[in-house]
Write an enzyme that holds these catalytic residues in place. Structure first.
Site, PDB file in Angstrom:
ATOM      1  CG  ASP A 155      -4.756  -4.570  -0.605  1.00 27.22           C
ATOM      2  OD1 ASP A 155      -5.732  -4.838  -1.183  1.00 27.22           O
ATOM      3  OD2 ASP A 155      -3.869  -3.780  -1.163  1.00 27.22           O
ATOM      4  CD  GLU A 158     -11.732  -3.554  -7.155  1.00 26.22           C
ATOM      5  OE1 GLU A 158     -10.472  -4.063  -6.885  1.00 26.22           O
ATOM      6  OE2 GLU A 158     -12.357  -2.747  -6.067  1.00 26.22           O
ATOM      7  CD  GLU A 214      -4.535  -2.396  -5.709  1.00 31.80           C
ATOM      8  OE1 GLU A 214      -4.206  -1.008  -6.089  1.00 31.80           O
ATOM      9  OE2 GLU A 214      -5.012  -2.933  -4.911  1.00 31.80           O
ATOM     10  CG  ASP A 272      -3.984  -7.825  -2.937  1.00 30.02           C
ATOM     11  OD1 ASP A 272      -3.646  -7.609  -3.916  1.00 30.02           O
ATOM     12  OD2 ASP A 272      -5.147  -7.456  -2.408  1.00 30.02           O
TER      13      ASP A 272
END
Ligand code: KIV
Length: 264
Positions: free
Chosen positions: A45, A181, A114, A84
C-alpha cells in the site's frame, strides 16, 4: 525460475538462505524482477505514496491493491506475490476474509496485515479458509497518526517485549511470514530467533531472514525524504537490471543492510 512457495520460503529460513523481496506495482517491473530472481514481490500500500503521491498510505483501497496485483501477476507467473490489505479493510474477521478473497482472486499468493495480537481471530479465519497471511510489526504505516509520525518502534524494553509476544501470537494464529519495519536490529534478531516463520526486514538490520525495499528506493527515485534504511542500487549498478541483481546479491551475501542502514 521455479515457482516460489511458502514452503520454499520456510526452507530458506531453515537453511540460512536469505530471501530478497521488492515491492512492485506493474507487469513491466514484476517481469524484470522475476527474470532476475527476486523471491517475493509485495504489492504494497506504499503505492499510495509512490504511485498516487499521498503523504501516507491511508487513502489506498482494496480495489487499488487488487488492480495492481493483477498487473504484477501478469508479469510474474512464478514469483511469490503478497498483496497488502489496505487501512480498515480487515477490522473484523469477516471484512478481512471478504477483502482478502478479492486480492487472492487477483493473483496474490498471500495477504499482509499490519498489527499484533489483536489480529489473532482474523488471521485464524483467513488461514482456515485457505488464505495465507503475512504479519507486519514495528513501524506499521497505517498507524502513522497513532505513532505521531513515521518513527522507529520497539526502542524501550516494554515495547520490545510486547513486539516479541505479538510476533509469537501472529505465528500461533497461523501467519506464515512476518515483515519487521524500522525497529532496532537487536530486537529484529530476537524476533527472528523466537519464531519459526521467516522474517523480512526493512530498517530492521541484517539478521532478519530476508529483506524488502520499496522499488522506488532501490533506484533512488522516491520523492522527498530518503529513509536511512534505503540504498540506491542504481547509482552503483548503472542499469535497472544491474540494480536488481546487485540488491539480490548483497542481501544473499549479508552485505545489505550494513550498519549505516540500521537502527539501535
Ligand atoms: O507497503 C509497503 O510497501 C510495505 C513495505 C514497506 C514493507 O508495507
Amino acid at each position: 525460475m521455479a515457482k516460489i512457495t511458502v514452503s520454499k520460503l520456510k526452507k530458506m529460513k531453515q537453511e540460512g538462505e536469505k530471501i530478497a523481496a521488492l515491492t512492485a506495482y506493474d507487469a513491466s517491473f514484476s517481469s524484470l524482477f522475476e527474470a532476475n530472481g527476486v523471491h517475493v514481490i509485495l504489492v504494497g500500500d506504499s503505492l499510495g505514496m509512490v504511485l498516487q503521491g499521498g503523504s501516507d498510505t491511508l487513502a489506498v483501497t482494496n480495489q487499488d491493491i487488487a488492480y495492481h496485483t493483477r498487473c504484477v501477476r501478469a508479469g510474474a507467473a512464478n514469483t511469490f506475490v503478497i498483496a497488502d490489505m489496505p487501512f480498515m479493510t480487515y477490522s473484523s474477521p469477516m471484512d478481512a476474509c471478504r477483502n482478502a478473497a478479492d486480492l487472492m482472486r487477483a493473483g496474490a499468493n498471500m495477504v499482509k496485515l499490519e498489527g499484533g495480537e489483536w489480529l489473532y481471530q482474523s488471521i485464524e479465519a483467513l488461514t482456515q479458509q485457505g488464505i495465507p497471511v503475512c504479519g507486519h510489526l514495528g513501524l506499521t504505516p497505517q498507524s502513522v497518526h497513532v505513532f505521531g509520525g513515521f518513527k522507529i518502534q520497539g526502542r524501550d524494553n516494554e515495547a520490545a517485549q510486547k513486539m516479541i509476544a505479538d510476533a509469537k501470537a501472529l505465528e500461533a494464529a497461523g501467519a506464515q511470514l512476518l515483515v519487521l519495519e524500522c525497529i532496532p536490529s537487536a530486537l529484529a534478531k530476537a524476533i527472528t530467533e523466537a519464531v519459526s516463520i521467516p522474517t523480512i526486514g526493512i530498517g530492521a538490520g541484517k539478521d532478519c531472514d530476508g529483506q524488502i525495499l520499496v522499488m522506488h528506493d532501490l533506484v533512488g527515485i522516491s520523492a522527498g525524504y530518503i529513509p536511512k534504511f534505503s540504498k540506491n542500487f542504481l547509482l552503483e549498478a548503472g542499469t535497472m537490471e544491474g540494480a536488481v541483481k546487485k540488491y539480490i546479491d548483497d542481501v544473499q551475501q549479508g552485505q545489505f543492510p550494513s550498519s549505516e542502514h540500521e537502527f539501535n
